[in-house]
Design a protein around this motif. Structure first.
Motif, PDB file in Angstrom:
ATOM      1  N   LEU A   3       0.829  -1.203   0.000  1.00  0.00           N
ATOM      2  CA  LEU A   3       0.000   0.000   0.000  1.00  0.00           C
ATOM      3  C   LEU A   3       0.867   1.258   0.000  1.00  0.00           C
ATOM      4  CD1 LEU A   3      -2.647   1.529   0.140  1.00  0.00           C
ATOM      5  CD2 LEU A   3      -2.648   1.138   2.634  1.00  0.00           C
ATOM      6  N   ILE A   4       1.883   1.290   0.833  1.00  0.00           N
ATOM      7  CA  ILE A   4       2.750   2.472   0.876  1.00  0.00           C
ATOM      8  C   ILE A   4       3.410   2.694  -0.481  1.00  0.00           C
ATOM      9  CG2 ILE A   4       4.872   3.423   1.870  1.00  0.00           C
ATOM     10  CD1 ILE A   4       3.982   2.193   4.548  1.00  0.00           C
ATOM     11  N   LEU A   5       3.929   1.634  -1.072  1.00  0.00           N
ATOM     12  CA  LEU A   5       4.567   1.776  -2.381  1.00  0.00           C
ATOM     13  C   LEU A   5       3.560   2.226  -3.435  1.00  0.00           C
ATOM     14  CD1 LEU A   5       7.097   1.636  -4.067  1.00  0.00           C
ATOM     15  CD2 LEU A   5       6.711  -0.823  -4.347  1.00  0.00           C
ATOM     16  N   ALA A   6       2.350   1.712  -3.385  1.00  0.00           N
ATOM     17  CA  ALA A   6       1.315   2.130  -4.344  1.00  0.00           C
ATOM     18  C   ALA A   6       0.997   3.608  -4.183  1.00  0.00           C
ATOM     19  CB  ALA A   6       0.056   1.287  -4.159  1.00  0.00           C
ATOM     20  N   LEU A   7       0.887   4.075  -2.948  1.00  0.00           N
ATOM     21  CA  LEU A   7       0.597   5.492  -2.707  1.00  0.00           C
ATOM     22  C   LEU A   7       1.761   6.374  -3.167  1.00  0.00           C
ATOM     23  CD1 LEU A   7      -1.120   5.128   0.772  1.00  0.00           C
ATOM     24  CD2 LEU A   7      -2.240   5.884  -1.342  1.00  0.00           C
ATOM     25  N   VAL A   8       2.980   5.933  -2.916  1.00  0.00           N
ATOM     26  CA  VAL A   8       4.155   6.683  -3.379  1.00  0.00           C
ATOM     27  C   VAL A   8       4.129   6.792  -4.901  1.00  0.00           C
ATOM     28  CG1 VAL A   8       6.682   6.593  -3.612  1.00  0.00           C
ATOM     29  CG2 VAL A   8       5.608   6.225  -1.375  1.00  0.00           C
ATOM     30  N   ARG A   9       3.813   5.701  -5.570  1.00  0.00           N
ATOM     31  CA  ARG A   9       3.747   5.730  -7.033  1.00  0.00           C
ATOM     32  C   ARG A   9       2.644   6.650  -7.532  1.00  0.00           C
ATOM     33  NH1 ARG A   9       5.032  -0.665  -7.698  1.00  0.00           N
ATOM     34  NH2 ARG A   9       7.302  -0.434  -7.864  1.00  0.00           N
ATOM     35  N   GLU A  10       1.508   6.670  -6.861  1.00  0.00           N
ATOM     36  CA  GLU A  10       0.428   7.592  -7.243  1.00  0.00           C
ATOM     37  C   GLU A  10       0.868   9.042  -7.073  1.00  0.00           C
ATOM     38  OE1 GLU A  10      -3.384   6.802  -5.408  1.00  0.00           O
ATOM     39  OE2 GLU A  10      -3.050   4.634  -5.588  1.00  0.00           O
ATOM     40  N   ALA A  39      12.561   6.305   9.075  1.00  0.00           N
ATOM     41  CA  ALA A  39      11.384   7.078   8.689  1.00  0.00           C
ATOM     42  C   ALA A  39      10.161   6.446   9.320  1.00  0.00           C
ATOM     43  CB  ALA A  39      11.248   7.119   7.172  1.00  0.00           C
ATOM     44  N   GLU A  40       9.072   7.205   9.304  1.00  0.00           N
ATOM     45  CA  GLU A  40       7.791   6.739   9.829  1.00  0.00           C
ATOM     46  C   GLU A  40       6.708   7.099   8.831  1.00  0.00           C
ATOM     47  OE1 GLU A  40       7.277   7.669  14.180  1.00  0.00           O
ATOM     48  OE2 GLU A  40       9.142   8.778  13.809  1.00  0.00           O
ATOM     49  N   ALA A  41       5.623   6.340   8.875  1.00  0.00           N
ATOM     50  CA  ALA A  41       4.516   6.612   7.962  1.00  0.00           C
ATOM     51  C   ALA A  41       3.196   6.511   8.712  1.00  0.00           C
ATOM     52  CB  ALA A  41       4.529   5.623   6.799  1.00  0.00           C
ATOM     53  N   LEU A  42       2.282   7.366   8.334  1.00  0.00           N
ATOM     54  CA  LEU A  42       0.907   7.309   8.813  1.00  0.00           C
ATOM     55  C   LEU A  42       0.029   7.012   7.611  1.00  0.00           C
ATOM     56  CD1 LEU A  42       0.803  10.609  10.929  1.00  0.00           C
ATOM     57  CD2 LEU A  42       1.128   8.281  11.783  1.00  0.00           C
ATOM     58  N   LEU A  43      -0.906   6.110   7.768  1.00  0.00           N
ATOM     59  CA  LEU A  43      -1.860   5.814   6.710  1.00  0.00           C
ATOM     60  C   LEU A  43      -3.208   6.393   7.110  1.00  0.00           C
ATOM     61  CD1 LEU A  43      -0.904   2.103   5.997  1.00  0.00           C
ATOM     62  CD2 LEU A  43      -0.409   4.091   4.576  1.00  0.00           C
ATOM     63  N   GLY A  44      -3.874   7.015   6.145  1.00  0.00           N
ATOM     64  CA  GLY A  44      -5.188   7.585   6.389  1.00  0.00           C
ATOM     65  C   GLY A  44      -6.246   6.777   5.657  1.00  0.00           C
ATOM     66  N   TYR A  45      -7.321   6.465   6.369  1.00  0.00           N
ATOM     67  CA  TYR A  45      -8.410   5.689   5.799  1.00  0.00           C
ATOM     68  C   TYR A  45      -9.700   6.495   5.864  1.00  0.00           C
ATOM     69  CZ  TYR A  45      -5.473   1.538   5.839  1.00  0.00           C
ATOM     70  OH  TYR A  45      -4.479   0.635   5.596  1.00  0.00           O
ATOM     71  N   ALA A  46     -10.568   6.263   4.903  1.00  0.00           N
ATOM     72  CA  ALA A  46     -11.896   6.866   4.885  1.00  0.00           C
ATOM     73  C   ALA A  46     -12.889   5.739   4.603  1.00  0.00           C
ATOM     74  CB  ALA A  46     -11.991   7.948   3.810  1.00  0.00           C
ATOM     75  N   GLY A  47     -13.770   5.483   5.555  1.00  0.00           N
ATOM     76  CA  GLY A  47     -14.715   4.398   5.384  1.00  0.00           C
ATOM     77  C   GLY A  47     -14.057   3.054   5.181  1.00  0.00           C
ATOM     78  N   GLY A  48     -12.915   2.837   5.825  1.00  0.00           N
ATOM     79  CA  GLY A  48     -12.199   1.579   5.694  1.00  0.00           C
ATOM     80  C   GLY A  48     -11.360   1.461   4.442  1.00  0.00           C
ATOM     81  N   GLU A  49     -11.384   2.488   3.615  1.00  0.00           N
ATOM     82  CA  GLU A  49     -10.626   2.458   2.359  1.00  0.00           C
ATOM     83  C   GLU A  49      -9.355   3.298   2.500  1.00  0.00           C
ATOM     84  OE1 GLU A  49     -11.476   3.481  -2.332  1.00  0.00           O
ATOM     85  OE2 GLU A  49     -13.145   3.360  -0.928  1.00  0.00           O
ATOM     86  N   PRO A  50      -8.202   2.768   2.048  1.00  0.00           N
ATOM     87  CA  PRO A  50      -6.968   3.558   2.139  1.00  0.00           C
ATOM     88  C   PRO A  50      -7.073   4.802   1.263  1.00  0.00           C
ATOM     89  CG  PRO A  50      -6.580   1.547   0.882  1.00  0.00           C
ATOM     90  CD  PRO A  50      -7.987   1.476   1.404  1.00  0.00           C
ATOM     91  N   ALA A  51      -6.859   5.961   1.880  1.00  0.00           N
ATOM     92  CA  ALA A  51      -7.109   7.219   1.188  1.00  0.00           C
ATOM     93  C   ALA A  51      -5.901   8.141   1.106  1.00  0.00           C
ATOM     94  CB  ALA A  51      -8.266   7.954   1.871  1.00  0.00           C
TER      95      ALA A  51
END
Length: 148
Positions: A3-10, A39-51
């Protein structure tokens, strides 16, 4: 890590920098959870979906004599922009900075990214006029290290 790599690519695609992404899931696993996390990362979700996500790391100010946090990336997927997720992620990073005794939180933004600039300025952030970011990578980095 996928997921982190996908978000970085986006994010890289949005910034027209996809060609620069060479990171792997293993790179993120090691950098975030390895023997010496950097490094550290925070993931944000909206309605259970990675946002979206925020990725940050510590730096240090010699002038303040205190640590700081550097926000490397803040990204909210297009369908979730305007929902408050970006504010929530950035607010949490700011809260961590305060909890850790940091003197400042800083980041860079591409000059053409007016939506991001407007967002950051609406929160009270100010551009650091008079400063230019320098970078050395690849063969030039190897060459400079070889002089040590």
């Amino acid at each position: 890590m996928p997921l982190i790599l996908a978000l970085v690519r986006e994010l890289a695609e949005y910034e027209h920098l996809s060609h620069e992404v060479v990171a792997t899931e293993e790179d993120f696993r090691e950098s975030l959870f390895g023997e010496r996390p950097v490094a550290e990362a925070l993931l944000g979700y909206a309605g259970g979906e990675p946002a979206g996500f925020a990725l940050f790391f510590h730096n240090f100010s010699t002038f303040l004599g205190r640590p700081g946090l550097y926000l490397e990336d803040l990204y909210v997927r297009p369908g979730f922009r305007g929902s408050g997720l970006g504010v929530a992620l950035l607010s949490r990073v700011a809260e961590l900075a305060r909890e850790r005794g940091c003197g400042r939180l800083e980041w860079s933004v591409l000059k053409w990214n007016e939506p991001a600039i407007g967002f950051y300025e609406s929160l009270g952030a100010v551009p650091m006029d008079g400063w230019t970011v320098y970078r050395i990578t690849g063969e030039d980095l190897r060459s400079l290290a070889g002089r040590a």
